[in-house]
Enzyme design. Structure first.
Site, PDB file in Angstrom:
ATOM      1  CG  ASN A   7      -1.820   1.208   1.278  1.00 19.64           C
ATOM      2  OD1 ASN A   7      -1.426   2.315   0.942  1.00 19.64           O
ATOM      3  ND2 ASN A   7      -3.059   1.011   1.715  1.00 19.64           N
TER       4      ASN A   7
ATOM      5  CD  GLU B 131      -4.544   4.360   0.895  1.00 20.08           C
ATOM      6  OE1 GLU B 131      -4.969   5.531   0.833  1.00 20.08           O
ATOM      7  OE2 GLU B 131      -4.060   3.848   1.914  1.00 20.08           O
TER       8      GLU B 131
ATOM      9  CE1 TYR C  72      -6.886   0.580   1.103  1.00 18.98           C
ATOM     10  CE2 TYR C  72      -7.811   2.031  -0.579  1.00 18.98           C
ATOM     11  CZ  TYR C  72      -7.342   1.835   0.708  1.00 18.98           C
ATOM     12  OH  TYR C  72      -7.335   2.878   1.614  1.00 18.98           O
TER      13      TYR C  72
ATOM     14  CG  ASP D 260      -4.756  -2.062   3.111  1.00 23.46           C
ATOM     15  OD1 ASP D 260      -5.197  -2.771   4.047  1.00 23.46           O
ATOM     16  OD2 ASP D 260      -4.687  -0.825   3.170  1.00 23.46           O
TER      17      ASP D 260
ATOM     18  CG  ASN E 210      -8.277  -1.469   5.475  1.00 22.84           C
ATOM     19  OD1 ASN E 210      -7.556  -1.035   6.380  1.00 22.84           O
ATOM     20  ND2 ASN E 210      -8.593  -0.753   4.416  1.00 22.84           N
TER      21      ASN E 210
ATOM     22  CG  ASP F 258      -0.134   4.534   6.260  1.00 19.23           C
ATOM     23  OD1 ASP F 258       0.003   4.131   5.084  1.00 19.23           O
ATOM     24  OD2 ASP F 258      -1.240   4.889   6.714  1.00 19.23           O
TER      25      ASP F 258
END
Length: 366
Positions: A55, A86, A188, A228, A230, A348
Site C-alpha cells: 500500500n 492506494e 484494497y 491491503d 484492512n 504507513d
C-alpha cells in the site's frame, strides 16, 4: 575448458561425436522449451513465483520522495509480480465525462505533468521490465496497480469481483489476473470506519459478503489473494490488542458490541474474515510460517510516530493462498520494522513479499 585427451572407447562401441559449444547450448535450449516459450519476441517463463504487495499511500508521492529506496528494494527482491494499493491517481476522462479507470488522467496541464513523472519512474530500472495494469478511482483516492514481468503472460486480467472484463470495481479496488495454473487477486478492502453508516460498517459488510462469494467461486483453481485487506485476524496480529479493542472516536459506541474498536480489529470483521478463509479453503501464508507475535517485524501498518498511535501497529496486508499451495510456500515476510517506520519508504504500510517453489510436474493443484 577444452579437453586435450581422447576418451578411451570400449571395444565394439560406436564413437559418439563430441558436442560443440553451440550444440550444447541448443540442447539446453530445447530442454527448457517446456518451461519457456516465445511470444512477440519475448521469452515467456512458465509462471510467477515471487510476489510483492504494498500500500503506497499515494504512488506519486512515493515516486517524488522515496523512489530510490523502493527501487533498490525491488531490485534486491526481484519479484515477478508487484501489486500496489492506494495508487491515488485519478482515472482518465474530463470533468463530467465517463472515466476510463484503466488509464491515468492527462487532460490538464497538472495531470499531464503528474502522469509524466509517474510513467518516467515506471519506465526506469527495474520497473521497465514490467507491464502495468491500472484500476483507478475518479479522483485521487484508492486505486490499485498490477505490475507483471514481461516474461510472464497472464491469460486474462479483469477489474471486478464478478470478473466482468470491461467493468472496474468502484474506486478501483480490484485487479484479478489469471495465469495458467493459478489466479492472483489484488484488493484494497474498504476501511470499516467507526459508525453504523452506509460508507462505514454497511459498506464493509457488503464487501466481506462479496469476498466470501468470490473465494468460494474461485476455489476451482489455486488462488493467491493479496493486498491491503484492512483487517487484523487475531490478537497476535496487532501490537496492542487492548488499545485497539477499546479505540473509539468522539466517544461513539456502536449499538452492536462486535462492531466496537479500531476499524480492522472489530470482532465482527475478524469473524467474517475467518469465515472467508474457511469457506474458501484459504490460509494466511505469513502466519503459516510465523506462529509467534514478532514485535519488531511482524506488522505491516504502523501508526503515526507522533501522537497516541506511536508504536501501535497492525498486520493488515496479506498473502492469502489456497490450501493446495501451502507446501510450496518458501517465505512470506514483512519488510518494514521499528516504530520509526524503517523500510516503509514513506508510506504507513511496508511491503510484504511471498515466494513459492515451482509446481512439481505431477502436481494436481489445478
Amino acid at each position: 575448458m577444452k579437453r586435450f585427451f581422447k576418451p578411451i572407447e570400449k571395444e565394439g562401441s560406436a564413437k559418439k561425436p563430441t558436442l560443440s559449444t553451440n550444440q550444447e547450448d541448443n540442447e539446453k535450449k530445447e530442454a527448457s522449451e517446456s518451461e519457456e516459450t516465445k511470444i512477440n519476441g519475448n521469452t515467456m517463463k512458465k509462471e510467477p513465483l515471487k510476489f510483492i504487495t504494498w500500500n503506497a499511500n499515494s504512488l506519486l508521492l512515493r515516486v517524488k520522495n522515496n523512489w530510490p529506496g523502493f527501487s533498490k528494494f525491488v531490485s534486491d527482491i526481484d519479484p515477478d509480480v508487484i501489486v500496489i494499493q492506494e495508487v491515488r491517481m485519478p482515472a482518465a476522462g474530463s470533468k463530467g465525462a465517463p472515466k476510463n479507470s484503466g488509464e491515468i488522467k492527462d487532460d490538464t496541464n497538472s495531470s499531464r505533468e503528474e502522469k509524466k513523472i509517474l510513467m518516467r519512474a515506471l519506465s526506469s530500472s527495474p520497473f521497465g521490465n514490467y507491464r502495468v495494469w491500472w484500476s483507478l478511482a475518479d479522483s485521487k483516492y484508492a486505486g490499485t496497480a498490477l505490475l507483471v514481468k514481461k516474461c510472464f503472460q497472464p491469460v486474462k486480467v479483469s477489474f471486478a469481483l464478478d470478473q466482468t472484463a470491461s467493468k472496474h470495481e468502484p474506486d478501483g479496488r480490484v485487479i484479478l489476473a489469471e495465469f495458467k495454473t493459478f489466479r492472483l487477486l489484488n484488493t484494497y478492502a474498504p476501511n470499516n470506519g467507526w459508525k453504523e453508516e452506509e460508507n462505514s460498517f454497511q459498506r464493509r459488510r457488503k464487501w466481506d459478503k462479496r469476498m466470501l462469494e468470490v473465494a468460494v467461486r474461485l476455489s476451482d483453481k489455486p488462488l493467491i489473494w493479496c493486498g491491503d485487506l484492512n483487517v487484523s485476524h487475531e490478537e497476535i496480529d496487532v501490537s496492542h490488542p487492548e488499545f485497539f479493542s477499546a479505540a473509539k472516536v468522539n466517544g461513539y459506541v456502536p449499538p452492536n458490541k462486535e462492531d466496537c474498536g479500531q476499524p480492522g480489529f472489530t470482532l465482527s470483521e475478524r469473524k467474517r474474515f475467518g469465515a472467508i478463509l474457511k469457506e474458501g479453503k484459504l490460509i494466511d501464508a505469513y502466519r503459516f510460517l510465523h506462529k509467534e507475535r514478532d514485535m519488531e517485524r511482524g506488522f505491516s501498518w504502523s501508526g503515526n510516530p507522533i501522537g497516541k498511535y506511536r508504536g501501535k501497529r497492525m498486520r493488515i496486508d496479506y498473502f492469502i493462498v489456497s490450501e493446495k499451495l501451502k507446501d510450496r510456500i518458501i517465505q512470506c515476510e514483512m519488510h518494514g520494522h521499528g516504530i520509526e517506520l524503517e523500510g516503509f519508504y514513506g508510506s504507513d504500510h511496508c511491503p510484504v513479499s511471498l515466494e513459492l517453489s515451482p509446481a512439481s510436474p505431477d502436481s494436481s493443484e489445478s
